[in-house]
Design a protein around this motif. Structure first.
Motif, mmCIF file in Angstrom:
data_model
loop_
_atom_site.group_PDB
_atom_site.id
_atom_site.type_symbol
_atom_site.label_atom_id
_atom_site.label_comp_id
_atom_site.label_asym_id
_atom_site.label_seq_id
_atom_site.Cartn_x
_atom_site.Cartn_y
_atom_site.Cartn_z
ATOM 1 N N ARG A 138 8.711 0.437 -5.092
ATOM 2 C CA ARG A 138 7.436 -0.288 -4.982
ATOM 3 C C ARG A 138 7.633 -1.776 -5.247
ATOM 4 O O ARG A 138 7.158 -2.631 -4.485
ATOM 5 C CB ARG A 138 6.435 0.299 -5.971
ATOM 6 N N MET A 139 8.350 -2.098 -6.316
ATOM 7 C CA MET A 139 8.553 -3.500 -6.663
ATOM 8 C C MET A 139 9.453 -4.218 -5.654
ATOM 9 O O MET A 139 9.187 -5.359 -5.276
ATOM 10 C CB MET A 139 9.155 -3.607 -8.071
ATOM 11 N N HIS A 140 10.510 -3.521 -5.206
ATOM 12 C CA HIS A 140 11.393 -4.140 -4.218
ATOM 13 C C HIS A 140 10.660 -4.336 -2.895
ATOM 14 O O HIS A 140 10.799 -5.381 -2.243
ATOM 15 C CB HIS A 140 12.631 -3.269 -4.009
ATOM 16 N N GLY A 141 9.869 -3.342 -2.500
ATOM 17 C CA GLY A 141 9.099 -3.477 -1.270
ATOM 18 C C GLY A 141 8.175 -4.670 -1.306
ATOM 19 O O GLY A 141 8.056 -5.419 -0.331
ATOM 20 N N LEU B 216 7.811 0.754 0.701
ATOM 21 C CA LEU B 216 6.537 1.093 0.075
ATOM 22 C C LEU B 216 6.049 2.479 0.504
ATOM 23 O O LEU B 216 5.445 3.204 -0.297
ATOM 24 C CB LEU B 216 5.498 0.022 0.409
ATOM 25 N N GLU B 217 6.311 2.881 1.731
ATOM 26 C CA GLU B 217 5.974 4.239 2.157
ATOM 27 C C GLU B 217 6.764 5.270 1.352
ATOM 28 O O GLU B 217 6.236 6.318 0.953
ATOM 29 C CB GLU B 217 6.243 4.405 3.649
ATOM 30 N N GLN B 218 8.036 4.970 1.107
ATOM 31 C CA GLN B 218 8.842 5.859 0.271
ATOM 32 C C GLN B 218 8.259 5.934 -1.142
ATOM 33 O O GLN B 218 8.220 7.010 -1.752
ATOM 34 C CB GLN B 218 10.284 5.357 0.209
ATOM 35 N N ALA B 219 7.824 4.806 -1.657
ATOM 36 C CA ALA B 219 7.239 4.788 -2.997
ATOM 37 C C ALA B 219 5.966 5.630 -3.064
ATOM 38 O O ALA B 219 5.742 6.357 -4.046
ATOM 39 C CB ALA B 219 6.938 3.350 -3.412
ATOM 40 N N VAL B 220 5.127 5.545 -2.033
ATOM 41 C CA VAL B 220 3.913 6.367 -1.984
ATOM 42 C C VAL B 220 4.279 7.852 -2.015
ATOM 43 O O VAL B 220 3.688 8.638 -2.764
ATOM 44 C CB VAL B 220 3.083 6.041 -0.724
#
Length: 385
Positions: free
Chosen positions: A189-192, A208-212
């Motif tokens: 999330r932070m890197h995205g 961010l999709e991976q984080a979700v």
């Protein structure tokens, strides 16, 4: 202290050569030999001899003094052993350092967060280069990298945001190896978000999709959806933005949110800017007039961000007076909070509309860039209040 976070600086530190490090510091800070000599309390000729390797500094007090002025952990100049007892103490209190730095960042004191995180991160990086990190230290390294990257992403101007993305990317390298789902989701999330700010929006959306998908709690999922909505809006993909902001809103309706990214105020600002980015400026302006945030900002920087966005929307609706008021309030707060890329946003918006505020924003940005090179005209080893 963030002067040492770039690739050139990292390469200079790796040499462990004092002359090379001094030259790198002068290049990064824009100092002449006279200026560096004054900061160190030495004669210019003495600095010149060190840089040209005609003078070797071996005594511990002098090296400690130089390290302090340059904002470097002393071990970088060979003063301490990486295996000594204070490294163990640093590990013991490292978690607290990161937590306190995060509190400082979220309360609008990101410069203080960077100053706290840099010595910890630099020491861990040196230990990692020697191959002496156990799992606990590796976890701390990953946490320090992501915290430093996010803090840098708050205080650096837009043209230097790639530095922040590099640090969060280095954290992701650790997170992928630790088999810790929660930390991986947080780091993605932070890197995205730092990739998005550095204008790598497609890569940002993928992270961010991976984080979700990895998020285990409503707050973590909502926080990831907030940043994904920002990224999809900035790509101009109205369908993707609408789907993401709807998922964010539904989750917020089901669970009360009071984290920095998962709350009604942040939702309002992200929705507003996404409408602007996807060409729906009339709807955005209507929301400014008729749908105020309805809650207080979760952090001082979000109050600034929202006012800049509101000013942008009001300009699109030809409400010049309202826009100027919002942007001027945002400029004053952004300068006080040392938020350069928010000032850059204000400058772009004001310049396009030929507002008188343009000159004030440019002046504020020039002053802030001077501060970011050498805080309050003090050597970077001194903390700025």
């Amino acid at each position: 202290m963030w002067l040492w976070s770039g690739l050139d600086a990292t390469a200079a530190l790796a040499t462990r050569d004092l002359g090379t490090i001094l030259k790198s510091y002068r290049k990064l800070s824009g100092l002449s030999q006279d200026g560096l000599a004054a900061a160190l309390g030495y004669d210019k000729s003495y600095v010149s001899m060190i840089e040209n390797r005609r003078r070797t500094i071996s005594d511990v007090p002098t090296r400690r003094h130089i390290a302090r002025v340059l904002g470097l952990p002393a071990h970088v100049l060979g003063v301490t052993d990486a295996a000594d007892a204070d490294f163990a103490a640093m590990l013991q209190f490292g978690d607290s350092t990161i937590r306190l730095a995060e509190i400082a960042r979220q309360s609008g004191r990101a410069v203080e967060a960077v100053n706290e995180l840099w010595p910890l991160t630099a020491r861990l990086e040196a230990r990692a280069a020697e191959g002496h990190l156990d799992r606990d230290a590796l976890i701390l390294l990953g946490q320090a990298r992501v915290a430093l990257g996010v803090s840098l992403g708050t205080v650096l101007p837009e043209e230097r945001l790639a530095v922040a993305a590099r640090w969060t990317g280095k954290a992701l390298l650790v997170a992928r190896r630790l088999e810790d789902r929660a930390f991986l989701a947080h780091t993605l999330r932070m890197h995205g978000n730092e990739l998005r700010k550095a204008d790598h929006k497609i890569a940002a959306a993928a992270r961010l999709e991976q984080a979700v998908n990895l998020a285990d709690s409503p707050v973590e999922r909502g926080s990831a959806l907030a940043l994904l909505a920002r990224a999809t809006g900035e790509t101009g993909n109205s369908a993707a933005f609408d789907d993401t902001i709807a998922a964010y809103r539904d989750l917020l309706d089901q669970h009360s949110g009071d984290s920095i990214l998962f709350n009604p105020f942040t939702f309002h600002e992200i929705h507003l800017r996404g409408l602007i980015d996807t060409g729906r400026t009339t709807e955005a302006a209507d929301r400014v007039h008729n749908n105020p945030p309805g809650s207080t900002a979760p952090a001082p920087q979000w109050q600034v961000i929202e006012r800049v966005t509101a000013g942008h929307a009001l300009l699109a609706a030809n409400d010049v007076t309202g826009a100027e008021e919002a942007l001027r309030n945002a400029l004053q707060a952004a300068e006080a909070r040392r938020l350069p890329h928010q000032i850059q946003r204000i400058h772009r918006i004001a310049r396009r509309a030929d507002l008188p505020l343009t000159a004030d924003a440019k002046t504020a940005l020039t002053k802030l860039r001077t501060y970011l090179v050498l805080p309050d005209h003090q050597p970077p080893g001194h903390s700025a209040s």
